[in-house]
Design an enzyme around this catalytic site. Sequence first.
Site, PDB file in Angstrom:
ATOM      1  N   HIS A  19      42.220  67.646  24.827  1.00  0.00           N
ATOM      2  CA  HIS A  19      42.177  65.917  25.400  1.00  0.00           C
ATOM      3  C   HIS A  19      43.346  65.270  24.435  1.00  0.00           C
ATOM      4  CE1 HIS A  19      37.605  66.877  26.234  1.00  0.00           C
ATOM      5  NE2 HIS A  19      38.318  66.821  27.241  1.00  0.00           N
ATOM      6  N   LYS A  43      23.319  64.123  32.378  1.00  0.00           N
ATOM      7  CA  LYS A  43      23.902  65.383  31.598  1.00  0.00           C
ATOM      8  C   LYS A  43      23.146  65.455  30.315  1.00  0.00           C
ATOM      9  CE  LYS A  43      28.567  66.909  32.445  1.00  0.00           C
ATOM     10  NZ  LYS A  43      29.895  67.083  32.336  1.00  0.00           N
ATOM     11  N   ARG A  92      44.134  72.337  34.147  1.00  0.00           N
ATOM     12  CA  ARG A  92      44.229  73.380  33.341  1.00  0.00           C
ATOM     13  C   ARG A  92      44.654  74.635  34.176  1.00  0.00           C
ATOM     14  NH1 ARG A  92      38.816  72.688  30.351  1.00  0.00           N
ATOM     15  NH2 ARG A  92      38.424  72.542  32.712  1.00  0.00           N
ATOM     16  N   SER A 130      35.461  71.716  26.892  1.00  0.00           N
ATOM     17  CA  SER A 130      34.306  71.141  25.887  1.00  0.00           C
ATOM     18  C   SER A 130      33.041  72.092  26.120  1.00  0.00           C
ATOM     19  CB  SER A 130      33.951  69.713  26.343  1.00  0.00           C
ATOM     20  OG  SER A 130      35.086  68.831  25.993  1.00  0.00           O
TER      21      SER A 130
HETATM   22  O1  PNS Z   1      35.258  65.648  31.649  1.00  0.00           O
HETATM   23  P1  PNS Z   1      34.743  65.639  33.072  1.00  0.00           P
HETATM   24  O2  PNS Z   1      33.181  65.621  32.811  1.00  0.00           O
HETATM   25  O3  PNS Z   1      35.360  66.451  33.948  1.00  0.00           O
HETATM   26  O4  PNS Z   1      35.014  64.146  33.653  1.00  0.00           O
HETATM   27  C1  PNS Z   1      34.728  63.523  34.937  1.00  0.00           C
HETATM   28  C2  PNS Z   1      34.742  62.036  35.220  1.00  0.00           C
HETATM   29  C3  PNS Z   1      33.918  61.133  34.075  1.00  0.00           C
HETATM   30  C4  PNS Z   1      36.088  61.793  35.202  1.00  0.00           C
HETATM   31  C5  PNS Z   1      33.832  61.837  36.652  1.00  0.00           C
HETATM   32  O5  PNS Z   1      32.706  62.455  36.719  1.00  0.00           O
HETATM   33  C6  PNS Z   1      33.793  60.408  37.159  1.00  0.00           C
HETATM   34  O6  PNS Z   1      34.901  59.967  37.189  1.00  0.00           O
HETATM   35  N1  PNS Z   1      32.380  60.037  37.027  1.00  0.00           N
HETATM   36  C7  PNS Z   1      32.305  58.915  37.580  1.00  0.00           C
HETATM   37  C8  PNS Z   1      31.555  58.565  38.740  1.00  0.00           C
HETATM   38  C9  PNS Z   1      32.566  58.438  40.001  1.00  0.00           C
HETATM   39  O7  PNS Z   1      33.252  57.671  39.986  1.00  0.00           O
HETATM   40  N2  PNS Z   1      32.397  59.350  40.699  1.00  0.00           N
HETATM   41  C10 PNS Z   1      33.168  59.508  42.029  1.00  0.00           C
HETATM   42  C11 PNS Z   1      34.282  60.314  41.825  1.00  0.00           C
HETATM   43  S1  PNS Z   1      34.122  62.003  42.317  1.00  0.00           S
END
Ligand code: PNS
Length: 160
Positions: A19, A43, A92, A130
Amino acid sequence: MQTRIALYPGSFDPPTNGHLSIIQRGLKMFDGLIVAVLRNPAKDALFTVEERVELLKAAVNGDSRVQVKAFSGLLVKFAHDEGVNTVLRGLRAVSDFEYEFQMANMNRKLDRNIETLFLMTGEDYFYISSRFVRDVARLGGDVSGLVPANVLEALKKRFK
Ligand code: PNS
């Protein structure tokens, strides 16, 4: 001149050197970043959102170009509220691609102005996630070199 800011969203549970690498590389392209930590009640988290925000702030050494904020709900709504239309994500490996592709397109469907920009994770970081860091630290493995020093300390405290 207009200031260019991008949003770098994620769970960051915990923040890793992968990150941090994306943040440093993002800062070469943008004047500033808003690192956005998702508040996800569904989560099972290791660190609270507040702890993750503090860990990220300390990990970037208080760099004034980096703001760290928690968000809940839709990412596109948060981006809109912050006046930002670029989302930065690290990519990645092949396995990340499908999920990221879907998410980027869903976000663009929700808000036409949102663009997602992907940075390929550097070869030193492509195996760090993570989830693996959490698991390895929980099982007593050595995660030094994979996470910033302050995160390493926090993990040691959590699992002592
Ligand atoms: O580190 P991560 O868990 O891969 O991040 C995922 C994240 C936080 C970017 C994604 O889950 C997110 O944007 N969640 C907010 C809800 C949302 O907007 N969902 C619609 C997009 S699919």
